[in-house]
Enzyme design. Sequence first.
Site, mmCIF file in Angstrom:
data_model
loop_
_atom_site.group_PDB
_atom_site.id
_atom_site.type_symbol
_atom_site.label_atom_id
_atom_site.label_comp_id
_atom_site.label_asym_id
_atom_site.label_seq_id
_atom_site.Cartn_x
_atom_site.Cartn_y
_atom_site.Cartn_z
ATOM 1 N N SER A 23 0.130 -42.928 -2.423
ATOM 2 C CA SER A 23 1.103 -42.337 -3.351
ATOM 3 C C SER A 23 1.062 -42.994 -4.722
ATOM 4 O O SER A 23 1.859 -42.666 -5.594
ATOM 5 C CB SER A 23 2.517 -42.454 -2.758
ATOM 6 O OG SER A 23 2.783 -43.786 -2.364
ATOM 7 N N ASN A 110 10.413 -49.382 3.440
ATOM 8 C CA ASN A 110 11.388 -48.278 3.565
ATOM 9 C C ASN A 110 12.648 -48.511 2.735
ATOM 10 O O ASN A 110 13.127 -47.611 2.047
ATOM 11 C CB ASN A 110 11.762 -48.055 5.038
ATOM 12 C CG ASN A 110 10.561 -47.638 5.864
ATOM 13 O OD1 ASN A 110 9.498 -47.361 5.320
ATOM 14 N ND2 ASN A 110 10.719 -47.603 7.178
ATOM 15 N N THR A 155 30.116 -7.206 -22.912
ATOM 16 C CA THR A 155 30.088 -7.168 -21.448
ATOM 17 C C THR A 155 29.034 -6.118 -21.125
ATOM 18 O O THR A 155 28.891 -5.140 -21.874
ATOM 19 C CB THR A 155 31.443 -6.752 -20.823
ATOM 20 O OG1 THR A 155 31.755 -5.432 -21.263
ATOM 21 C CG2 THR A 155 32.577 -7.698 -21.224
ATOM 22 N N HIS A 156 28.284 -6.316 -20.068
ATOM 23 C CA HIS A 156 27.166 -5.422 -19.710
ATOM 24 C C HIS A 156 26.163 -5.299 -20.862
ATOM 25 O O HIS A 156 25.489 -4.281 -20.988
ATOM 26 C CB HIS A 156 27.652 -4.020 -19.330
ATOM 27 C CG HIS A 156 28.820 -4.017 -18.398
ATOM 28 N ND1 HIS A 156 28.673 -4.034 -17.026
ATOM 29 C CD2 HIS A 156 30.157 -4.052 -18.634
ATOM 30 C CE1 HIS A 156 29.879 -4.040 -16.462
ATOM 31 N NE2 HIS A 156 30.802 -4.073 -17.414
ATOM 32 N N SER A 277 1.806 -15.741 -34.142
ATOM 33 C CA SER A 277 0.860 -15.052 -33.274
ATOM 34 C C SER A 277 -0.532 -15.206 -33.859
ATOM 35 O O SER A 277 -0.706 -15.242 -35.077
ATOM 36 C CB SER A 277 1.235 -13.573 -33.195
ATOM 37 O OG SER A 277 0.111 -12.803 -32.823
ATOM 38 N N GLU A 290 12.016 -19.400 -25.074
ATOM 39 C CA GLU A 290 11.327 -18.762 -23.943
ATOM 40 C C GLU A 290 10.820 -19.803 -22.952
ATOM 41 O O GLU A 290 10.891 -19.616 -21.732
ATOM 42 C CB GLU A 290 10.174 -17.896 -24.447
ATOM 43 C CG GLU A 290 10.663 -16.636 -25.153
ATOM 44 C CD GLU A 290 9.551 -15.879 -25.861
ATOM 45 O OE1 GLU A 290 8.369 -16.043 -25.484
ATOM 46 O OE2 GLU A 290 9.850 -15.136 -26.803
HETATM 47 N N1 ARG Z 1 5.021 -44.468 -0.309
HETATM 48 C C1 ARG Z 1 6.110 -44.467 0.615
HETATM 49 C C2 ARG Z 1 7.162 -43.465 0.160
HETATM 50 O O1 ARG Z 1 7.134 -43.079 -0.950
HETATM 51 C C3 ARG Z 1 6.718 -45.821 0.691
HETATM 52 C C4 ARG Z 1 7.336 -46.161 1.994
HETATM 53 C C5 ARG Z 1 6.304 -46.356 3.006
HETATM 54 N N2 ARG Z 1 6.832 -46.741 4.247
HETATM 55 C C6 ARG Z 1 6.161 -46.570 5.368
HETATM 56 N N3 ARG Z 1 6.721 -46.978 6.455
HETATM 57 N N4 ARG Z 1 4.994 -46.032 5.379
HETATM 58 O O2 ARG Z 1 8.019 -43.031 0.894
#
Ligand code: ARG
Length: 459
Positions: A23, A110, A155-156, A277, A290
């Site tokens: 990640s 975690n 309205t509308h 444009s 937009e």
């Molecule tokens: N990259 C993980 C996340 O974003 C971090 C936690 C990872 N924990 C694990 N037990 N693999 O959630």
Amino acid sequence: MAQLWGGRFTKATEQKVFDFNASIHFDKNLFPQDIEGSIAHAVMLGKQGILTTEEKDAIVKGLAGIREDVENGSLVIDETQEDIHSFVEATLIERIGDTGKKLHTGRSRNDQVALDMRLYVRSHVLEVDARLKELLWAIYHIMEENIETYMPGFTHLQKAQPVTVAHHFGAYFEMFKRDRLRLKDIYARMNYCPLGAGALAGTTYPLDRNYTASLLGFEGPTANSMDSVSDRDYVIEFLAALSTIMMHLSRFSEEIIIWNSNEYRFVELDDAYSTGSSIMPQKKNPDIAELVRGKTGRVYGALMSILTTMKGIPLAYNKDMQEDKEMTFDAILTVENCVELFTGMIRTMKFRKEVMAKSAMNGFTNATDAADYLVNKGVPFRDAHGIIGRLVLYCIDKNVGIDALTIEELQTFSDKFEPDVFDAISLKTCVEKRLTYGAPGFESMKQILKMYEAYLAED
Ligand code: ARG
């Protein structure tokens, strides 16, 4: 590839598996939060005697050095690491040796990632709020300058009754004010620290969770370790609030696009906030409005994505939750940009006051007032409604407004009409007579503006 957890394994991870699992290419965004959380954790471990003072000092210094070097560009985040937590820990060990291996005592990735994400979201709740406040100031100033700028209310999307620019913009002031209240509410609810929850069941080390929480500016520690590592409600709530902000911005954008059209010509966007444009030289397009309207979709998408990700996850942490980040980061940056650009666009926008006033006069926006005039002369409202309805039909046929008829013509519809009717149904009277709280009349609007000014000054 580098991992924190090789011990139990007899085989290296397949590269594709590593890449799929990793990640770092997006959670590197959490680098400042990861350092901040790790420093607080180490300081707490030192206070509790779990680390010696020397160990704690070495770790804190090491982490601060890593932060400085990444900030000044002399250290580049190594994307071959699995995630930002691995990068920080590996770099720390590389720099200070074995002491660095003690940082993760009484902690799991975690609760670490739960903390990092919370710190990130918390700071952006404040950032979005600050930008909304800027937007509210811009709306406030436009209101202040346009208490007597008449325009048709719809309205509308059909002309209904005349209002003013101040009144119309005041509706958006209310919306964004509510958005800020939502953010405040989310902040208060999410401001508890998950650090110390460990993997899911706390830890046997004598951690002082209150202390870590206070070091990081939280109200206190979260009260259930399983919930601490698996709660992403604050992400969902924030994305829901962001979606509502985008919905408001999108409605406002839609109106500005309509007002800016060749048919309406109510407003003129500043050249600095419009585009041209490549083929049609006459074009001046409202691209910012937009795009804001268009980007609403991706913010809603982020909300739907996290709601769906979370819906089937058993307690406690599961890897699915890693999906809480990319779209959330994108949504936050999108909204921050949109609010800022939108603010610049309306600050520089000009109102074509004569066009708006003329439009407010056409289209029988004074028909209700003409009916009310008859009511004041003793005609029951339902009968007055019928009389004015027939009168409007007559005017449509003649292609004129009610106020262009002569008193004799008016009297063929009701003998209650007298010359004072012309003043009673003039644009100015139609607006000025509307003095109920929250209505567009001058005095009502002054009262509201006073309240808004006090609100912006204090909050
Ligand atoms: N990259 C993980 C996340 O974003 C971090 C936690 C990872 N924990 C694990 N037990 N693999 O959630």
